[in-house]
Design an enzyme around this catalytic site. Structure first.
Site, mmCIF file in Angstrom:
data_model
loop_
_atom_site.group_PDB
_atom_site.id
_atom_site.type_symbol
_atom_site.label_atom_id
_atom_site.label_comp_id
_atom_site.label_asym_id
_atom_site.label_seq_id
_atom_site.Cartn_x
_atom_site.Cartn_y
_atom_site.Cartn_z
ATOM 1 N N GLU A 263 -10.957 4.797 8.573
ATOM 2 C CA GLU A 263 -10.957 4.336 7.319
ATOM 3 C C GLU A 263 -11.654 2.776 7.086
ATOM 4 O OE1 GLU A 263 -6.908 5.143 5.635
ATOM 5 O OE2 GLU A 263 -7.934 7.320 5.267
ATOM 6 N N ASN B 272 -3.559 -1.563 7.463
ATOM 7 C CA ASN B 272 -4.878 -2.113 7.180
ATOM 8 C C ASN B 272 -4.664 -3.703 6.975
ATOM 9 O OD1 ASN B 272 -5.999 0.543 6.684
ATOM 10 N ND2 ASN B 272 -5.270 0.628 4.503
ATOM 11 N N GLU C 193 4.066 8.873 -1.072
ATOM 12 C CA GLU C 193 2.467 8.846 -1.372
ATOM 13 C C GLU C 193 1.979 10.299 -2.111
ATOM 14 O OE1 GLU C 193 -0.436 7.839 1.683
ATOM 15 O OE2 GLU C 193 -2.085 8.123 0.417
ATOM 16 N N LYS D 170 -4.316 -0.002 13.710
ATOM 17 C CA LYS D 170 -5.252 0.856 13.185
ATOM 18 C C LYS D 170 -6.636 0.677 13.548
ATOM 19 C CE LYS D 170 -6.465 3.018 8.660
ATOM 20 N NZ LYS D 170 -5.979 3.249 7.247
ATOM 21 N N ASP E 174 -2.849 14.143 6.660
ATOM 22 C CA ASP E 174 -2.350 13.143 6.076
ATOM 23 C C ASP E 174 -1.114 13.443 5.384
ATOM 24 O OD1 ASP E 174 -2.103 10.451 5.417
ATOM 25 O OD2 ASP E 174 -3.676 10.430 4.167
ATOM 26 N N HIS F 248 -4.266 18.842 0.258
ATOM 27 C CA HIS F 248 -5.097 17.531 -0.049
ATOM 28 C C HIS F 248 -5.820 17.641 -1.566
ATOM 29 C CE1 HIS F 248 -7.681 14.059 0.247
ATOM 30 N NE2 HIS F 248 -7.069 13.797 1.666
ATOM 31 N N TRP G 86 -12.739 13.341 1.562
ATOM 32 C CA TRP G 86 -11.889 12.968 0.761
ATOM 33 C C TRP G 86 -11.907 13.697 -0.418
ATOM 34 C CZ3 TRP G 86 -13.309 6.761 0.822
ATOM 35 C CH2 TRP G 86 -12.357 6.196 2.007
ATOM 36 N N ARG H 245 -12.016 17.688 9.503
ATOM 37 C CA ARG H 245 -11.181 16.506 9.732
ATOM 38 C C ARG H 245 -9.981 16.578 10.673
ATOM 39 N NH1 ARG H 245 -8.560 12.792 4.711
ATOM 40 N NH2 ARG H 245 -6.792 12.176 5.877
ATOM 41 N N GLU I 32 0.711 -1.130 -0.101
ATOM 42 C CA GLU I 32 0.011 0.006 -0.095
ATOM 43 C C GLU I 32 0.879 1.338 -0.098
ATOM 44 O OE1 GLU I 32 -3.424 -0.349 2.207
ATOM 45 O OE2 GLU I 32 -3.833 1.864 2.054
ATOM 46 N N ARG I 33 0.736 1.917 -0.881
ATOM 47 C CA ARG I 33 1.471 3.178 -1.135
ATOM 48 C C ARG I 33 2.894 2.991 -1.272
ATOM 49 N NH1 ARG I 33 -3.111 5.378 -2.494
ATOM 50 N NH2 ARG I 33 -4.517 5.527 -0.732
ATOM 51 N N GLU J 298 4.792 9.544 13.439
ATOM 52 C CA GLU J 298 5.045 8.567 12.518
ATOM 53 C C GLU J 298 5.083 9.751 11.091
ATOM 54 O OE1 GLU J 298 1.395 5.799 11.892
ATOM 55 O OE2 GLU J 298 1.246 6.438 9.952
HETATM 56 C C1 BDP Z 1 -3.358 7.270 3.959
HETATM 57 C C2 BDP Z 1 -3.138 6.328 2.924
HETATM 58 C C3 BDP Z 1 -4.001 5.057 3.125
HETATM 59 C C4 BDP Z 1 -3.371 4.691 4.481
HETATM 60 C C5 BDP Z 1 -3.887 5.640 5.687
HETATM 61 C C6 BDP Z 1 -3.218 5.242 6.933
HETATM 62 O O1 BDP Z 1 -3.637 7.057 1.777
HETATM 63 O O2 BDP Z 1 -3.475 4.245 2.273
HETATM 64 O O3 BDP Z 1 -4.024 3.379 4.927
HETATM 65 O O4 BDP Z 1 -3.214 6.799 5.261
HETATM 66 O O5 BDP Z 1 -2.153 5.828 7.290
HETATM 67 O O6 BDP Z 1 -2.294 8.295 3.656
HETATM 68 O O7 BDP Z 1 -3.686 4.340 7.718
#
Ligand code: BDP
Length: 717
Positions: free
Chosen positions: A304, A223, A406, A300, A378, A534, A556, A349, A180-181, A400
């Site tokens: 999301e 995730n 990304e 997590k 983010d 964003h 989003w 947000r 992912e990313r 973090e």
């Molecule tokens: C976002 C990403 C997503 C991650 C999420 C996260 O787009 O893919 O799962 O953060 O940090 O930046 O949990």
């Protein structure tokens, strides 16, 4: 004569043509090119005596000897006595005093080291010592770095220990090896062949991490997939852990909150349910049977779409504490992420993580750290620091950062992120008066926490050069170095990295260092100047999408963030707007309180200002926006020019790669500028000043661009 010239030409050609595919990272150990240094090093390190034996010490010894062999271009072996370099723990040698005192050893703790020049019986000698095996390994890497960067080693007096305890990479790697990313190939974890097949990559990964002091790795995606907690996978993880522990690297996993249902057959995952608690205890016991030094979990939850304690009417502390109790008997920890926001909550947000977590301060077990992203939204190219830093004094807060790019041009843009990390670490939260910088929050010194941590979302994949873009290696490097010592400057880290990764040639180092130091600001300018954030395309986040208004959830959508209208642009987060500013301590908020006190680069983060607003430059906001977008593109063009002049100073292979990547970056910077200015122009209804390049295409063209197979898209297969 002719023949001689021909031979010299061949030698030069062969040296230049030597394959540099980036695999060796910053651990290249090629012969020291400066002859004077080389001669000095050969004398100073003529005889190495390495005392002690253990898996970690054996790795340290191998690294030292092979490193010296390459750098000094001669065979080096460990001698029994008469050494010029003595590497030992105090327990193995009585010869350390008076060079190293008990007080010194007290200062370096369990991971630090001392490297000192001394004279014994009239002969010069270097002593490298540490209280622990891992301290010796870290010290060895430091010594090798000194040689790789051609430092003077005549009178060394180095005493070093990490400022933060847990220095951890987070891999967002899925079990099917997608990342992912991830923009550097597929996952380096070859789950299918584990536990029996130990890829050389795992060893070199561990070496690279140890060389910059990283001491933990979370192998799986936040995730999360519950299968990683099944017996089959635990055996695979154990094989990696067995290797990694010999480089001081602890293994952690992500825990899917609903695992008791998915792989445990329970009806609930309620953290207050005794059966659920029992399930986790047993699960944890089996993990520790296989991996006695298992680090713990990263979670997590309720973010999301991920399951979490709120599914059962419980809060984050209930969830974290249940897992914390399960790992506590084994000295494990839980890193509970604060990256939460909900579509159902009508609030900005920006404010949601603070609103959910602040009331829980003091409610977490002592082995829980709350892991907070550097900014409130983010990982944008520029964010103000997250208001949770300094707001939860009773809780260890972990940082973090996202090393994988990304939102920073993904695989193709040269962006050195140390300035981004430093900007956040050095920000003053004022939580205990002036001088309460974020770095003091996360190293635990502000509140005297006994546990502290920092995480970096890895940018590593199975690409031959690990990180896709050759310069992306510098972000892995910078993360480790800053995690060890957040007081290092971006410049010093870049300097070290360039010398080790490319060459010590001074004109290359000076030019490329400047290019790296400017690169993040260049990207901010051509993507999101003046505090925009964003505004990228949906889903894969590749390229601009400021017009997007139809994403699955309001927060989003880029239009939610820039709020451009006929009046102006920007998100009002003052009292007249969402009032997110009130989450900061008043002194910190004051900086952002009115457009006049807000630095230009944060303006649109906090204010909705008219297009005609006069900026400190004297330009109107609209003109400043056009100016910044163009400045960003110009900076990339300057990078291209500078890089061109470096031809011949380094290997052709990486020079050519970076040339091609910079060409892509230039194209994409133009794309960002033209797409964004075309779109904002359609709203401001003001022309782009004539002196700037005009967008090549109409707005419709940019809106129609699609990238169905862009890499790194999310999910948790
Ligand atoms: C976002 C990403 C997503 C991650 C999420 C996260 O787009 O893919 O799962 O953060 O940090 O930046 O949990």
């Amino acid at each position: 004569m002719k023949k001689l010239i021909w031979i010299i030409t061949c030698v030069i050609f062969i040296t230049n043509a030597r394959s540099e595919d980036g695999y060796r990272l910053w651990l290249r150990y090629d012969r020291v090119s400066d002859n004077q240094s080389l001669q000095e090093y050969r004398v100073a390190l003529s005889e190495v005596r390495f005392l002690g034996k253990s898996a970690i010490l054996d790795n340290a010894k191998t690294e030292l000897l092979s490193g010296l062999e390459g750098l000094l271009d001669k065979k080096v072996s460990s001698v029994q006595s008469g050494e010029s370099l003595l590497v030992t723990k105090p327990s193995a040698s009585r010869n350390l005093t008076p060079t190293v005192s008990a007080e010194d050893l007290g200062k370096i703790g369990t991971e630090g080291y001392i490297i000192r020049s001394t004279i014994v019986g009239g002969t010069k000698k270097i002593i490298l010592t540490a209280n622990s095996d891992i301290g010796i390994l870290y010290g060895v890497f430091h010594l090798l770095r000194l040689l790789q960067t051609h430092q003077n080693i005549r009178s060394l007096s180095i005493i070093s220990s990490p400022k933060i305890q847990l220095r951890i990479l987070n891999h967002w790697d899925n079990l099917n090896r997608t990342v992912e990313r991830g923009y550097a190939g597929i996952s380096i974890w070859d789950w299918h062949k584990l536990p029996d097949y130990i890829d050389q990559r795992y060893i070199d990964y561990a070496r690279a991490n140890a060389s910059i002091g990283i001491n933990g790795t979370v192998l799986s995606n936040v995730n999360a997939n519950a299968l990683i907690l099944t017996r089959n996978y635990i055996n695979k993880v154990a094989a990696l852990a067995q290797l990694f522990r010999t480089y001081g690297l602890k293994v952690y996993l992500t825990a899917r909150f609903s695992a008791p249902i998915e792989i445990g057959g329970l009806k609930t995952a309620d953290p207050l349910d005794p059966q659920v608690q029992e399930w986790w205890k047993k699960k944890v016991d089996t993990i520790y049977q296989a991996i006695p030094d298992f680090g713990g979990f990263l979670v997590k939850a309720n973010s999301e779409g991920q399951p979490g304690p709120q599914n059962y009417g419980r809060n984050h502390a209930d969830g974290a504490n249940m897992l914390a109790d399960a790992v506590a008997p084994h000295k494990g920890i839980v890193m509970w992420r604060a990256f939460v926001y909900s579509n159902e909550v009508p609030d900005d947000r920006f404010k949601q993580a603070y609103n959910e977590f602040k009331p829980l301060d003091g409610k977490f077990r002592s082995n829980v750290l709350v892991q907070v992203k550097n900014g409130p939204i983010d990982f944008q190219p520029r964010e103000p620091f997250h208001p949770l830093f300094g707001a939860m004094p009773a809780t260890p807060i972990m940082m973090e950062f996202q090393l994988t790019q990304e939102y920073l041009g993904q695989a193709t843009h040269l962006v050195y992120q140390a300035p981004l990390y430093k900007e956040c670490l050095d920000a003053d939260t004022y939580s205990k008066g002036p001088g309460s910088q974020v770095y003091k929050v996360i190293d635990g010194s502000l509140e005297r926490h006994s546990i502290s941590g920092i995480a970096g979302v890895a940018n590593i994949g199975n690409d031959r050069n690990w990180t896709g873009h050759p310069f992306a290696q510098s972000n892995w490097y910078a993360f480790g170095r800053l995690a060890w010592d957040h007081q290092l400057s971006s410049e010093q880290i870049a300097d070290e990295w360039i010398r080790q990764t490319f060459t010590n040639r001074s004109n290359f180092v000076a030019t490329i260092k400047q290019m790296m130091l400017n690169s993040r600001e260049a990207l901010v300018n051509y993507m999101t100047p003046l505090g925009l954030h964003h505004i990228m395309a949906t889903g894969h986040h590749y390229g601009p999408g400021p017009w997007v208004a139809n994403a699955g959830r309001a927060d989003w959508n880029p239009v939610y963030y820039h709020k451009a209208d006929s009046f102006g642009i920007g998100f009002d987060r003052t009292r007249t707007g969402s009032d997110a500013l009130s989450q900061y301590i008043t002194e910190a908020a004051n900086n952002f309180d009115s457009p006049k006190t807000t630095p230009d680069h944060y303006l649109l983060w906090f204010h909705h200002v008219p297009w005609t607003y006069q900026m400190s430059s004297g330009r109107s906001l609209w003109n400043e926006l056009c100016h910044k977008y163009n400045e960003g593109v110009d900076s990339v063009r300057s990078m291209q020019e500078a890089w061109k002049t470096m031809n011949g100073l380094i290997d052709n292979e990486r020079h050519a790669q970076v040339t091609m990547l910079l060409n892509i970056q230039e194209k994409e910077a133009v794309w960002w500028r033209d797409a964004c200015l075309s779109y904002f122009k359609s709203i401001s209804k003001i022309e782009i000043p004539a002196k700037y390049e005009k967008p090549i295409h109409p707005l419709q063209y940019y809106k129609a661009i699609r990238h169905p197979f862009a890499p790194g898209i999310g999910g948790n297969p």
